[in-house]
Design a protein around this motif. Structure first.
Motif, PDB file in Angstrom:
ATOM      1  N   PHE A 136       0.848  -1.186   0.000  1.00 26.47           N
ATOM      2  CA  PHE A 136       0.000   0.000   0.000  1.00 26.47           C
ATOM      3  C   PHE A 136       0.890   1.246   0.000  1.00 26.47           C
ATOM      4  N   PRO A 137       1.114   1.852  -1.173  1.00 25.68           N
ATOM      5  CA  PRO A 137       1.920   3.074  -1.241  1.00 25.68           C
ATOM      6  C   PRO A 137       1.172   4.231  -0.566  1.00 25.68           C
ATOM      7  N   SER A 138       1.923   5.169  -0.026  1.00 21.44           N
ATOM      8  CA  SER A 138       1.332   6.347   0.615  1.00 21.44           C
ATOM      9  C   SER A 138       1.758   7.600  -0.135  1.00 21.44           C
ATOM     10  N   ALA A 139       0.841   8.529  -0.262  1.00 24.31           N
ATOM     11  CA  ALA A 139       1.137   9.801  -0.926  1.00 24.31           C
ATOM     12  C   ALA A 139       1.609  10.857   0.071  1.00 24.31           C
ATOM     13  N   ASP A 140       1.565  10.553   1.369  1.00 22.56           N
ATOM     14  CA  ASP A 140       1.944  11.523   2.402  1.00 22.56           C
ATOM     15  C   ASP A 140       3.459  11.530   2.584  1.00 22.56           C
ATOM     16  N   HIS A 141       4.134  12.510   1.948  1.00 16.91           N
ATOM     17  CA  HIS A 141       5.597  12.583   2.032  1.00 16.91           C
ATOM     18  C   HIS A 141       6.081  12.907   3.443  1.00 16.91           C
ATOM     19  N   GLY A 142       5.210  13.454   4.281  1.00 15.49           N
ATOM     20  CA  GLY A 142       5.584  13.753   5.661  1.00 15.49           C
ATOM     21  C   GLY A 142       5.820  12.501   6.493  1.00 15.49           C
ATOM     22  N   LEU A 143       5.350  11.350   6.004  1.00 13.26           N
ATOM     23  CA  LEU A 143       5.535  10.097   6.740  1.00 13.26           C
ATOM     24  C   LEU A 143       6.763   9.315   6.286  1.00 13.26           C
ATOM     25  N   LYS A 144       7.504   9.822   5.305  1.00 10.14           N
ATOM     26  CA  LYS A 144       8.703   9.095   4.864  1.00 10.14           C
ATOM     27  C   LYS A 144       9.669   8.972   6.032  1.00 10.14           C
ATOM     28  N   ARG A 145      10.085   7.744   6.313  1.00 13.20           N
ATOM     29  CA  ARG A 145      10.941   7.498   7.468  1.00 13.20           C
ATOM     30  C   ARG A 145      11.955   6.407   7.167  1.00 13.20           C
ATOM     31  N   VAL A 146      13.091   6.540   7.847  1.00 12.14           N
ATOM     32  CA  VAL A 146      14.128   5.512   7.838  1.00 12.14           C
ATOM     33  C   VAL A 146      14.693   5.465   9.257  1.00 12.14           C
ATOM     34  N   GLY A 147      15.002   4.278   9.736  1.00  9.62           N
ATOM     35  CA  GLY A 147      15.570   4.132  11.081  1.00  9.62           C
ATOM     36  C   GLY A 147      14.580   4.425  12.185  1.00  9.62           C
ATOM     37  N   HIS A 148      13.311   4.259  11.949  1.00  3.25           N
ATOM     38  CA  HIS A 148      12.245   4.549  12.895  1.00  3.25           C
ATOM     39  C   HIS A 148      11.739   3.254  13.535  1.00  3.25           C
ATOM     40  N   ARG A 149      10.698   3.376  14.315  1.00  2.90           N
ATOM     41  CA  ARG A 149      10.047   2.215  14.918  1.00  2.90           C
ATOM     42  C   ARG A 149       8.540   2.349  14.739  1.00  2.90           C
ATOM     43  N   THR A 150       7.880   1.220  14.664  1.00  5.56           N
ATOM     44  CA  THR A 150       6.426   1.197  14.799  1.00  5.56           C
ATOM     45  C   THR A 150       6.109   0.322  16.001  1.00  5.56           C
ATOM     46  N   CYS A 151       5.093   0.700  16.726  1.00  3.13           N
ATOM     47  CA  CYS A 151       4.669  -0.118  17.856  1.00  3.13           C
ATOM     48  C   CYS A 151       3.150  -0.082  17.966  1.00  3.13           C
ATOM     49  N   LEU A 152       2.626  -1.214  18.380  1.00  6.60           N
ATOM     50  CA  LEU A 152       1.196  -1.374  18.553  1.00  6.60           C
ATOM     51  C   LEU A 152       0.856  -1.099  20.003  1.00  6.60           C
ATOM     52  N   TRP A 153      -0.121  -0.192  20.193  1.00 10.01           N
ATOM     53  CA  TRP A 153      -0.547   0.140  21.543  1.00 10.01           C
ATOM     54  C   TRP A 153      -2.028   0.500  21.489  1.00 10.01           C
ATOM     55  N   ASN A 154      -2.835  -0.185  22.270  1.00 10.28           N
ATOM     56  CA  ASN A 154      -4.283   0.046  22.312  1.00 10.28           C
ATOM     57  C   ASN A 154      -4.915   0.034  20.916  1.00 10.28           C
ATOM     58  N   ASP A 155      -4.596  -0.972  20.141  1.00  7.27           N
ATOM     59  CA  ASP A 155      -5.159  -1.159  18.800  1.00  7.27           C
ATOM     60  C   ASP A 155      -4.794  -0.046  17.819  1.00  7.27           C
ATOM     61  N   GLN A 156      -3.768   0.719  18.110  1.00  7.37           N
ATOM     62  CA  GLN A 156      -3.277   1.750  17.189  1.00  7.37           C
ATOM     63  C   GLN A 156      -1.820   1.431  16.861  1.00  7.37           C
ATOM     64  N   LEU A 157      -1.444   1.662  15.610  1.00  6.76           N
ATOM     65  CA  LEU A 157      -0.057   1.465  15.191  1.00  6.76           C
ATOM     66  C   LEU A 157       0.614   2.838  15.163  1.00  6.76           C
ATOM     67  N   TYR A 158       1.642   3.007  15.987  1.00  8.48           N
ATOM     68  CA  TYR A 158       2.328   4.288  16.109  1.00  8.48           C
ATOM     69  C   TYR A 158       3.645   4.271  15.350  1.00  8.48           C
ATOM     70  N   LEU A 159       3.946   5.379  14.707  1.00  8.84           N
ATOM     71  CA  LEU A 159       5.213   5.608  14.014  1.00  8.84           C
ATOM     72  C   LEU A 159       6.028   6.530  14.905  1.00  8.84           C
ATOM     73  N   VAL A 160       7.233   6.083  15.290  1.00 10.55           N
ATOM     74  CA  VAL A 160       8.029   6.810  16.281  1.00 10.55           C
ATOM     75  C   VAL A 160       9.408   7.117  15.730  1.00 10.55           C
ATOM     76  N   GLY A 161       9.753   8.419  15.712  1.00 15.71           N
ATOM     77  CA  GLY A 161      11.111   8.867  15.421  1.00 15.71           C
ATOM     78  C   GLY A 161      11.644   8.518  14.055  1.00 15.71           C
ATOM     79  N   GLY A 162      12.963   8.346  14.002  1.00 10.14           N
ATOM     80  CA  GLY A 162      13.661   8.053  12.756  1.00 10.14           C
ATOM     81  C   GLY A 162      14.129   9.320  12.063  1.00 10.14           C
ATOM     82  N   PHE A 163      14.471   9.172  10.796  1.00 10.12           N
ATOM     83  CA  PHE A 163      14.937  10.285   9.980  1.00 10.12           C
ATOM     84  C   PHE A 163      13.967  10.475   8.819  1.00 10.12           C
ATOM     85  N   GLY A 164      13.865  11.725   8.340  1.00  5.08           N
ATOM     86  CA  GLY A 164      12.920  12.078   7.288  1.00  5.08           C
ATOM     87  C   GLY A 164      13.368  11.673   5.906  1.00  5.08           C
TER      88      GLY A 164
END
Length: 112
Positions: free
Chosen positions: A67-95
C-alpha cells in the motif's frame, strides 16, 4: 487486527515481498506482519519510502500486500512502529532526506 483484515481485502496479494528494503520497521499484529518505510535499494532517487507492506499469514500460501502512501511527511528511515491500544504508532527516525531527525510520534491510520 480487524482494520488490517479489511485493508488486505481491498488489495491484490503477492507471494513476492518487498525487495531491497532496509532500515524499515516491522510490527506483528496477530496473523499480520506490518512493515513500514525504510530505504529501498532498488531506486536511484527518492530512496526513503513511506510504503506500507502487510504480510498476511491467515492462509497458505501467505501473501504480501503493498500500500503506497502519498503523504511525504511520513517518509521514514531508522524509525520504529509499535502497537498500543489497537493503534499502530510511528516513532522517530529520519525524514525523507535520510539525515533530518523526525522526533514526532504519529498514528498510522489505516483508512479503509
Amino acid at each position: 487486527m480487524e482494520q488490517l483484515a479489511r485493508l488486505v481485502s481491498t488489495g491484490q496479494g503477492s507471494r513476492r515481498g518487498p525487495r531491497g528494503l532496509r532500515h524499515h520497521s516491522c510490527s506483528v499484529v496477530g496473523p499480520f506482519a506490518v512493515l513500514f518505510g525504510g530505504e529501498t535499494l532498488t531506486r536511484a532517487r527518492d530512496t526513503i519510502c513511506n510504503d506500507l507492506y502487510v504480510y498476511d499469514t491467515r492462509k497458505s500460501p501467505s501473501l504480501w500486500f503493498h500500500f503506497p502512501s502519498a503523504d511525504h511527511g511520513l517518509k521514514r528511515v531508522g524509525h520504529r512502529t509499535c502497537l498500543w491500544n489497537d493503534q499502530l504508532y510511528l516513532v522517530g527516525g529520519f525524514g525523507e532526506d535520510g539525515r533530518t531527525p523526525r522526533p514526532q510520534v504519529c498514528v498510522l491510520d489505516l483508512f479503509i
